[in-house]
Design a protein around this motif. Structure first.
Motif, PDB file in Angstrom:
ATOM      1  N   ARG A  82       0.166  -1.330  -0.107  1.00  0.00           N
ATOM      2  CA  ARG A  82      -0.158   0.084   0.033  1.00  0.00           C
ATOM      3  C   ARG A  82       1.255   0.926   0.427  1.00  0.00           C
ATOM      4  O   ARG A  82       0.523   1.876  -0.685  1.00  0.00           O
ATOM      5  CB  ARG A  82      -0.886   0.013   0.628  1.00  0.00           C
ATOM      6  CG  ARG A  82      -2.098  -0.785   0.561  1.00  0.00           C
ATOM      7  CD  ARG A  82      -3.925  -0.006   2.147  1.00  0.00           C
ATOM      8  NE  ARG A  82      -4.606  -1.572   1.871  1.00  0.00           N
ATOM      9  CZ  ARG A  82      -4.460  -1.834   2.886  1.00  0.00           C
ATOM     10  NH1 ARG A  82      -3.425  -1.684   4.055  1.00  0.00           N
ATOM     11  NH2 ARG A  82      -5.387  -2.603   2.924  1.00  0.00           N
ATOM     12  N   SER A  83       2.060   1.323   0.586  1.00  0.00           N
ATOM     13  CA  SER A  83       3.089   2.484   0.595  1.00  0.00           C
ATOM     14  C   SER A  83       4.134   2.497  -0.465  1.00  0.00           C
ATOM     15  O   SER A  83       4.737   3.661  -0.551  1.00  0.00           O
ATOM     16  CB  SER A  83       3.688   1.878   2.160  1.00  0.00           C
ATOM     17  OG  SER A  83       4.743   1.524   1.537  1.00  0.00           O
ATOM     18  N   LEU A  84       3.830   1.388  -1.902  1.00  0.00           N
ATOM     19  CA  LEU A  84       4.184   1.782  -2.698  1.00  0.00           C
ATOM     20  C   LEU A  84       3.228   2.195  -3.619  1.00  0.00           C
ATOM     21  O   LEU A  84       3.161   1.741  -4.440  1.00  0.00           O
ATOM     22  CB  LEU A  84       5.361   0.527  -3.252  1.00  0.00           C
ATOM     23  CG  LEU A  84       6.769  -0.285  -2.006  1.00  0.00           C
ATOM     24  CD1 LEU A  84       6.694  -0.980  -2.151  1.00  0.00           C
ATOM     25  CD2 LEU A  84       7.419   0.845  -2.089  1.00  0.00           C
ATOM     26  N   PRO A  85       3.462   3.601  -4.165  1.00  0.00           N
ATOM     27  CA  PRO A  85       2.656   3.528  -5.271  1.00  0.00           C
ATOM     28  C   PRO A  85       2.952   3.589  -6.906  1.00  0.00           C
ATOM     29  O   PRO A  85       1.971   2.798  -7.463  1.00  0.00           O
ATOM     30  CB  PRO A  85       2.873   5.466  -5.279  1.00  0.00           C
ATOM     31  CG  PRO A  85       3.486   5.699  -4.546  1.00  0.00           C
ATOM     32  CD  PRO A  85       4.480   4.856  -3.443  1.00  0.00           C
ATOM     33  N   ASN A  86       4.105   2.796  -6.462  1.00  0.00           N
ATOM     34  CA  ASN A  86       4.679   2.177  -8.090  1.00  0.00           C
ATOM     35  C   ASN A  86       4.861   0.624  -8.036  1.00  0.00           C
ATOM     36  O   ASN A  86       5.098   0.367  -8.537  1.00  0.00           O
ATOM     37  CB  ASN A  86       6.120   2.593  -8.116  1.00  0.00           C
ATOM     38  CG  ASN A  86       7.010   1.985  -7.475  1.00  0.00           C
ATOM     39  OD1 ASN A  86       7.059   2.246  -6.200  1.00  0.00           O
ATOM     40  ND2 ASN A  86       8.293   2.387  -8.321  1.00  0.00           N
ATOM     41  N   CYS A  87       3.817   0.245  -7.241  1.00  0.00           N
ATOM     42  CA  CYS A  87       3.558  -1.000  -7.263  1.00  0.00           C
ATOM     43  C   CYS A  87       2.463  -1.917  -7.565  1.00  0.00           C
ATOM     44  O   CYS A  87       1.400  -1.535  -6.525  1.00  0.00           O
ATOM     45  CB  CYS A  87       4.558  -1.396  -6.088  1.00  0.00           C
ATOM     46  SG  CYS A  87       5.124  -2.927  -6.017  1.00  0.00           S
ATOM     47  N   ARG A  88       2.071  -2.665  -8.300  1.00  0.00           N
ATOM     48  CA  ARG A  88       0.914  -2.430  -8.371  1.00  0.00           C
ATOM     49  C   ARG A  88       0.604  -4.120  -9.015  1.00  0.00           C
ATOM     50  O   ARG A  88       1.225  -5.013  -9.337  1.00  0.00           O
ATOM     51  CB  ARG A  88       0.091  -1.761  -9.207  1.00  0.00           C
ATOM     52  CG  ARG A  88       0.380  -2.046 -10.961  1.00  0.00           C
ATOM     53  CD  ARG A  88      -0.265  -1.256 -11.947  1.00  0.00           C
ATOM     54  NE  ARG A  88      -0.285  -1.336 -13.530  1.00  0.00           N
ATOM     55  CZ  ARG A  88      -1.080  -2.049 -14.296  1.00  0.00           C
ATOM     56  NH1 ARG A  88      -2.223  -2.581 -13.119  1.00  0.00           N
ATOM     57  NH2 ARG A  88      -0.817  -2.504 -15.146  1.00  0.00           N
ATOM     58  N   PHE A  89      -0.440  -4.971  -8.409  1.00  0.00           N
ATOM     59  CA  PHE A  89      -0.838  -6.434  -8.470  1.00  0.00           C
ATOM     60  C   PHE A  89      -1.702  -6.246  -9.286  1.00  0.00           C
ATOM     61  O   PHE A  89      -3.425  -5.904  -9.347  1.00  0.00           O
ATOM     62  CB  PHE A  89      -0.789  -6.812  -6.994  1.00  0.00           C
ATOM     63  CG  PHE A  89       0.546  -6.708  -6.931  1.00  0.00           C
ATOM     64  CD1 PHE A  89       1.776  -7.712  -7.055  1.00  0.00           C
ATOM     65  CD2 PHE A  89       0.860  -5.666  -5.894  1.00  0.00           C
ATOM     66  CE1 PHE A  89       3.347  -7.550  -6.333  1.00  0.00           C
ATOM     67  CE2 PHE A  89       2.051  -5.276  -5.551  1.00  0.00           C
ATOM     68  CZ  PHE A  89       2.884  -6.254  -5.540  1.00  0.00           C
ATOM     69  N   GLU A  90      -2.207  -7.566 -10.501  1.00  0.00           N
ATOM     70  CA  GLU A  90      -3.000  -7.772 -10.783  1.00  0.00           C
ATOM     71  C   GLU A  90      -2.875  -9.461 -11.077  1.00  0.00           C
ATOM     72  O   GLU A  90      -2.059 -10.181 -11.516  1.00  0.00           O
ATOM     73  CB  GLU A  90      -2.988  -7.300 -11.960  1.00  0.00           C
ATOM     74  CG  GLU A  90      -2.211  -7.906 -12.953  1.00  0.00           C
ATOM     75  CD  GLU A  90      -2.524  -6.443 -14.277  1.00  0.00           C
ATOM     76  OE1 GLU A  90      -2.511  -5.428 -14.284  1.00  0.00           O
ATOM     77  OE2 GLU A  90      -2.212  -6.833 -15.673  1.00  0.00           O
ATOM     78  N   LEU A  91      -4.357  -9.906 -11.457  1.00  0.00           N
ATOM     79  CA  LEU A  91      -4.473 -11.015 -11.335  1.00  0.00           C
ATOM     80  C   LEU A  91      -4.513 -12.242 -13.040  1.00  0.00           C
ATOM     81  O   LEU A  91      -4.189 -10.213 -13.496  1.00  0.00           O
ATOM     82  CB  LEU A  91      -5.911 -12.010 -11.661  1.00  0.00           C
ATOM     83  CG  LEU A  91      -6.584 -12.161  -9.855  1.00  0.00           C
ATOM     84  CD1 LEU A  91      -8.051 -11.975  -9.890  1.00  0.00           C
ATOM     85  CD2 LEU A  91      -5.888 -13.784  -9.618  1.00  0.00           C
ATOM     86  N   GLY A  92      -3.657 -12.851 -13.448  1.00  0.00           N
ATOM     87  CA  GLY A  92      -3.514 -12.747 -14.606  1.00  0.00           C
ATOM     88  C   GLY A  92      -2.542 -14.403 -14.938  1.00  0.00           C
ATOM     89  O   GLY A  92      -1.743 -14.632 -13.491  1.00  0.00           O
ATOM     90  N   THR A  93      -2.573 -14.708 -15.715  1.00  0.00           N
ATOM     91  CA  THR A  93      -1.540 -15.858 -15.828  1.00  0.00           C
ATOM     92  C   THR A  93      -0.150 -16.115 -16.611  1.00  0.00           C
ATOM     93  O   THR A  93      -0.737 -14.932 -18.120  1.00  0.00           O
ATOM     94  CB  THR A  93      -2.592 -17.916 -16.694  1.00  0.00           C
ATOM     95  OG1 THR A  93      -2.529 -17.003 -17.656  1.00  0.00           O
ATOM     96  CG2 THR A  93      -2.930 -17.596 -15.687  1.00  0.00           C
ATOM     97  N   ALA A  94       0.865 -16.216 -16.745  1.00  0.00           N
ATOM     98  CA  ALA A  94       2.059 -16.023 -17.452  1.00  0.00           C
ATOM     99  C   ALA A  94       1.525 -16.374 -19.232  1.00  0.00           C
ATOM    100  O   ALA A  94       1.903 -15.930 -19.917  1.00  0.00           O
ATOM    101  CB  ALA A  94       3.139 -16.927 -17.396  1.00  0.00           C
ATOM    102  N   GLN A  95       0.803 -17.350 -19.274  1.00  0.00           N
ATOM    103  CA  GLN A  95       0.901 -18.081 -20.619  1.00  0.00           C
ATOM    104  C   GLN A  95      -0.302 -16.725 -20.778  1.00  0.00           C
ATOM    105  O   GLN A  95      -0.830 -16.669 -22.643  1.00  0.00           O
ATOM    106  CB  GLN A  95       0.108 -19.526 -20.922  1.00  0.00           C
ATOM    107  CG  GLN A  95      -0.900 -19.384 -20.055  1.00  0.00           C
ATOM    108  CD  GLN A  95      -1.018 -19.656 -18.595  1.00  0.00           C
ATOM    109  OE1 GLN A  95       0.101 -19.448 -17.978  1.00  0.00           O
ATOM    110  NE2 GLN A  95      -1.508 -21.318 -18.683  1.00  0.00           N
ATOM    111  N   SER A  96      -1.224 -16.016 -20.748  1.00  0.00           N
ATOM    112  CA  SER A  96      -2.069 -15.558 -21.032  1.00  0.00           C
ATOM    113  C   SER A  96      -1.653 -13.632 -20.449  1.00  0.00           C
ATOM    114  O   SER A  96      -3.133 -13.056 -19.922  1.00  0.00           O
ATOM    115  CB  SER A  96      -3.595 -15.476 -21.011  1.00  0.00           C
ATOM    116  OG  SER A  96      -3.944 -17.111 -20.944  1.00  0.00           O
TER     117      SER A  96
END
Ligand SMILES: C[S@@+](CC[C@H](N)C(=O)[O-])C[C@H]1O[C@@H](n2cnc3c(N)ncnc32)[C@H](O)[C@@H]1O
Length: 228
Positions: free
Chosen positions: A97-111
Motif C-alpha cells: 500500500r505504501s508503494l505507489p509504483n507497485c501494483r498487482f493483478e490477476l493473470g497467468t503467464a501464458q495469457s
C-alpha cells in the motif's frame, strides 16, 4: 480461474492455469526456512542482476506475495506483479500500500493482458515450474511480446548446491508443485523439474538473444536474456 480456491495449505492444481499457491504467509515462512533466512538478500541480488534502470517499467510474473516486486520497485518506475492466485494478489496488494509504483493483478503467464512492448524488464522467479508444461512456450512468447526491443528477461528457480538442500527440495516436492507437470518427462525427479537451464532453448526459440546462465547463492539458478 474462479477465485474459489481451496483453503487447504496444499497448492491448487489446475491443468489449464497452473499450480496456484493459496497461503502467502505459509509460503513466505517455508521459503525463509529453505533459504535459511536469506530470502531478502537473494531478492536484492536478483534485482541487481536484473538491473532495472531508474524509471523502468517492470513486470514480475508469478509474483506470489510480491516480495521481489517490492525490491524491484526501489529502482523501477512502475512494477506490475501478475499471479493467478487471488489470495496472493490480495496479500501483495495489501503489503504494498505504501508503494505507489507497485501494483498487482490477476493473470497467468501464458495469457498476459498487458500491452505489446510495454515493459523494459520481465522477471519470473520460482514460478516456471508452476506453469503447466504445455503452456511454458506460450508463456515465454508472452514475456517476449510485452517487452520493448532491448528489454531484458530474468528467470530464476531453485538450484540446490549440496545434498542437504537437494534433500529439502525432494521433501518439499512431496506436497508442492515441482513434480506435477514434469513428472512424465523427468521420471518424477523434482531437481530436474526446477532446473532453470532446461529453458535455454525455449527462451531462444521465443526470439530472445544473449541467453546466459548464472548461479546465485543461496541455491538459485538464473537465466538472463535480451529481446533484440
Ligand atoms: C513459488 S511461487 C513464487 C512466488 C515469487 N515469485 C517468489 O519469488 O517467491 C510461484 C507462483 O506462481 C504462481 N502461478 C501458478 N501458475 C501460474 C501461471 N500459469 N502463471 C503465472 N503464475 C503462476 C503461483 O500462484 C505462485 O504464487
Amino acid at each position: 480461474m474462479t477465485g474459489n480456491e481451496p483453503k487447504s495449505a496444499k497448492p491448487h492444481h489446475d491443468d489449464d492455469i497452473g499450480v496456484l499457491l493459496t497461503q502467502p504467509r505459509r509460503y513466505r515462512a517455508l521459503k525463509a526456512a529453505f533459504l535459511l533466512g536469506r530470502a531478502g538478500r537473494l531478492n536484492v541480488r536478483l534485482a541487481e542482476l536484473a538491473g532495472p534502470a531508474s524509471g523502468a517499467d517492470v513486470v514480475d510474473i508469478g509474483c506470489g506475495p510480491g516480495d521481489f516486486a517490492r525490491v524491484l520497485a526501489r529502482t523501477a518506475g512502475q512494477v506490475t506483479g501478475v499471479d493467478p492466485s487471488p489470495r496472493m494478489i490480495d496479500y501483495a496488494t495489501t503489503r504494498s500500500r505504501s508503494l505507489p509504483n507497485c501494483r498487482f493483478e490477476l493473470g497467468t503467464a501464458q495469457s498476459l493482458l498487458l500491452p505489446d512492448a510495454s515493459a523494459d524488464l520481465v522477471t519470473s522467479t520460482f514460478a516456471m515450474h508452476h506453469i503447466p508444461a504445455a503452456h511454458r512456450p506460450g508463456a515465454l512468447e508472452q514475456m517476449f511480446r510485452v517487452l520493448r526491443p532491448g528489454g531484458r528477461l530474468l528467470l530464476a528457480d531453485t538450484q540446490p548446491t549440496g545434498p542437504v538442500l537437494s534433500a529439502a527440495v525432494r521433501v518439499m516436492a512431496r506436497f508442492a508443485a515441482h513434480r506435477t507437470h514434469d513428472a512424465a518427462q523427468d521420471n518424477g525427479d523434482p531437481l530436474a523439474s526446477i532446473d532453470i537451464r532446461r529453458y535455454r532453448d525455449m527462451v531462444r526459440a521465443s526470439g530472445f538473444e544473449d541467453v546466459k546462465f548464472v548461479a546465485v547463492r543461496p541455491a538459485t539458478g538464473v537465466l538472463l536474456a535480451t529481446k533484440p
